[in-house]
Design a protein around this motif. Structure first.
Motif, PDB file in Angstrom:
ATOM      1  N   UNK A  90     -22.079   0.042   5.057  1.00 40.62           N
ATOM      2  CA  UNK A  90     -20.632  -0.091   5.172  1.00 40.62           C
ATOM      3  C   UNK A  90     -19.971   1.209   4.762  1.00 40.62           C
ATOM      4  N   UNK A  91     -19.156   1.166   3.687  1.00 42.41           N
ATOM      5  CA  UNK A  91     -18.482   2.371   3.189  1.00 42.41           C
ATOM      6  C   UNK A  91     -19.217   3.007   2.010  1.00 42.41           C
ATOM      7  N   UNK A  92     -20.332   2.426   1.599  1.00 43.59           N
ATOM      8  CA  UNK A  92     -21.083   2.930   0.447  1.00 43.59           C
ATOM      9  C   UNK A  92     -22.255   3.798   0.895  1.00 43.59           C
ATOM     10  N   UNK A  93     -22.309   5.023   0.354  1.00 40.65           N
ATOM     11  CA  UNK A  93     -23.398   5.922   0.709  1.00 40.65           C
ATOM     12  C   UNK A  93     -24.351   6.143  -0.446  1.00 40.65           C
ATOM     13  N   UNK A  94     -25.633   6.306  -0.134  1.00 41.42           N
ATOM     14  CA  UNK A  94     -26.618   6.574  -1.169  1.00 41.42           C
ATOM     15  C   UNK A  94     -27.736   7.454  -0.603  1.00 41.42           C
ATOM     16  N   UNK A  95     -28.494   8.067  -1.509  1.00 37.35           N
ATOM     17  CA  UNK A  95     -29.575   8.950  -1.086  1.00 37.35           C
ATOM     18  C   UNK A  95     -30.716   8.906  -2.097  1.00 37.35           C
ATOM     19  N   UNK A  96     -31.902   9.247  -1.641  1.00 38.49           N
ATOM     20  CA  UNK A  96     -33.058   9.431  -2.523  1.00 38.49           C
ATOM     21  C   UNK A  96     -33.621  10.817  -2.234  1.00 38.49           C
ATOM     22  N   UNK A  97     -33.575  11.663  -3.260  1.00 43.59           N
ATOM     23  CA  UNK A  97     -34.053  13.037  -3.143  1.00 43.59           C
ATOM     24  C   UNK A  97     -35.231  13.232  -4.095  1.00 43.59           C
ATOM     25  N   UNK A  98     -36.391  13.694  -3.591  1.00 45.85           N
ATOM     26  CA  UNK A  98     -37.572  13.874  -4.447  1.00 45.85           C
ATOM     27  C   UNK A  98     -37.316  14.856  -5.591  1.00 45.85           C
ATOM     28  N   UNK A  99     -38.059  14.697  -6.675  1.00 44.03           N
ATOM     29  CA  UNK A  99     -37.888  15.570  -7.850  1.00 44.03           C
ATOM     30  C   UNK A  99     -38.205  17.023  -7.512  1.00 44.03           C
ATOM     31  N   UNK A 100     -39.182  17.246  -6.611  1.00 41.51           N
ATOM     32  CA  UNK A 100     -39.564  18.618  -6.269  1.00 41.51           C
ATOM     33  C   UNK A 100     -38.443  19.338  -5.519  1.00 41.51           C
ATOM     34  N   UNK A 101     -37.423  18.578  -5.082  1.00 37.76           N
ATOM     35  CA  UNK A 101     -36.293  19.172  -4.365  1.00 37.76           C
ATOM     36  C   UNK A 101     -35.016  19.086  -5.178  1.00 37.76           C
ATOM     37  N   UNK A 102     -35.171  18.883  -6.485  1.00 37.92           N
ATOM     38  CA  UNK A 102     -34.012  18.871  -7.365  1.00 37.92           C
ATOM     39  C   UNK A 102     -33.403  17.505  -7.570  1.00 37.92           C
ATOM     40  N   UNK A 103     -34.020  16.453  -7.000  1.00 34.57           N
ATOM     41  CA  UNK A 103     -33.511  15.109  -7.167  1.00 34.57           C
ATOM     42  C   UNK A 103     -34.201  14.381  -8.301  1.00 34.57           C
ATOM     43  N   UNK A 104     -34.007  13.075  -8.346  1.00 31.79           N
ATOM     44  CA  UNK A 104     -34.613  12.261  -9.398  1.00 31.79           C
ATOM     45  C   UNK A 104     -35.682  11.319  -8.851  1.00 31.79           C
ATOM     46  N   UNK A 105     -35.758  11.223  -7.533  1.00 26.61           N
ATOM     47  CA  UNK A 105     -36.683  10.264  -6.927  1.00 26.61           C
ATOM     48  C   UNK A 105     -36.142   8.855  -6.933  1.00 26.61           C
ATOM     49  N   UNK A 106     -34.947   8.694  -7.495  1.00 30.22           N
ATOM     50  CA  UNK A 106     -34.297   7.385  -7.578  1.00 30.22           C
ATOM     51  C   UNK A 106     -33.063   7.365  -6.663  1.00 30.22           C
ATOM     52  N   UNK A 107     -32.640   6.184  -6.217  1.00 25.96           N
ATOM     53  CA  UNK A 107     -31.430   6.115  -5.378  1.00 25.96           C
ATOM     54  C   UNK A 107     -30.189   6.541  -6.153  1.00 25.96           C
ATOM     55  N   UNK A 108     -29.413   7.420  -5.552  1.00 25.13           N
ATOM     56  CA  UNK A 108     -28.184   7.916  -6.152  1.00 25.13           C
ATOM     57  C   UNK A 108     -27.035   7.763  -5.152  1.00 25.13           C
TER      58      UNK A 108
END
Length: 245
Positions: A90-108
């Motif tokens: 809908x209007x809610x966006x989220x992403x999962x970015x791996x730790x090796x790419x500066x993310x947490x590996x968790x949905x944000x």
């Protein structure tokens, strides 16, 4: 006498030009929509699946996007064996970015500006379809060269004030480039997309090549479409943000 005839001819040209400029924005939009398949065919599309390949600095990234009209969008990209997921529910966006790419590996959650920009991808057929119904206005600015072709430059102003420059080929009436400036992470970000290699899928025209200036400078990021499926069956659960592990 010759001067008078020249003056009359010049005035006719000016009057004709002014008249056409007053109508051209709407005419160009109409011709564009007809050229890419027509509004009715685009409105008949309820879902779409696109397989892409993107070349970034010599590295190739494969991705798959699934869009369900009015429901959601999900893109999965594979980079060096790691998966990046970007989704809208809908209007809610989220992403999962791996730790090796500066993310947490968790949905944000995605920043609001990114969510809004991503949501624009859910408008099948592009920004000029139903722009009036969406509360947007369209103005012909003039012509500007795009790859040595004098393309029509249209200024699309959305209901919220966001402006996108839309460049339309005078021969095919396809959109060949768009430019915009948006605030992302509290910074003004210029967004430029160039489109080419147009192909028909069930009577609808899609650009199979999209080029984006590299944010690091020194070239382009190129995205190539491998396949497009229209109206595939979609499980809405794929758009839901998963719980943290």
């Amino acid at each position: 006498m010759k001067v008078s005839k020249f003056l009359v001819s010049a005035l006719v040209v000016v009057a004709t030009t002014v008249s056409s400029m007053a109508q051209t924005a709407e005419e160009i939009a109409k011709k564009h929509i007809e050229a890419i398949g027509g509004v009715e065919k685009w409105k008949a599309i309820k879902s779409i699946e696109i397989q892409n390949r993107m070349s970034i600095g010599g590295m190739e990234v494969e991705s798959k996007s699934i869009i369900l009209v009015g429901k959601g969008l999900r893109t999965e990209a594979s980079v060096m064996g790691q998966k990046i997921i970007t989704a809208l529910d809908g209007d809610q966006g989220w992403t999962i970015l791996p730790t090796m790419m500066g993310g947490t590996g968790e949905p944000q959650e995605l920043p609001n500006a990114v969510t809004k920009q991503t949501k624009g991808q859910m408008n099948f057929g592009g920004a000029l379809i139903d722009y009036v119904e969406k509360g947007a206005t369209l103005e012909l600015v003039g012509k500007e060269k795009v790859d040595n072709v004098e393309a029509y430059r249209l200024k699309l102003t959305e209901k919220n004030g966001d402006v996108t420059n839309v460049f339309v080929s005078p021969s095919t009436y396809y959109i060949v480039k768009t430019t915009a400036s948006r605030v992302i992470n509290a910074k003004n970000t210029d967004i430029e997309l160039s489109f080419s290699n147009f192909k028909a899928v069930d009577g609808l025209i899609f650009p199979y090549t999209t080029e984006i200036p590299s944010p690091m400078g020194g070239g382009q990021m190129t995205m190539e479409v491998d396949s497009i499926k229209l109206n595939p069956s979609v499980d809405e659960a794929i758009f839901k943000k998963p719980a943290k592990k």
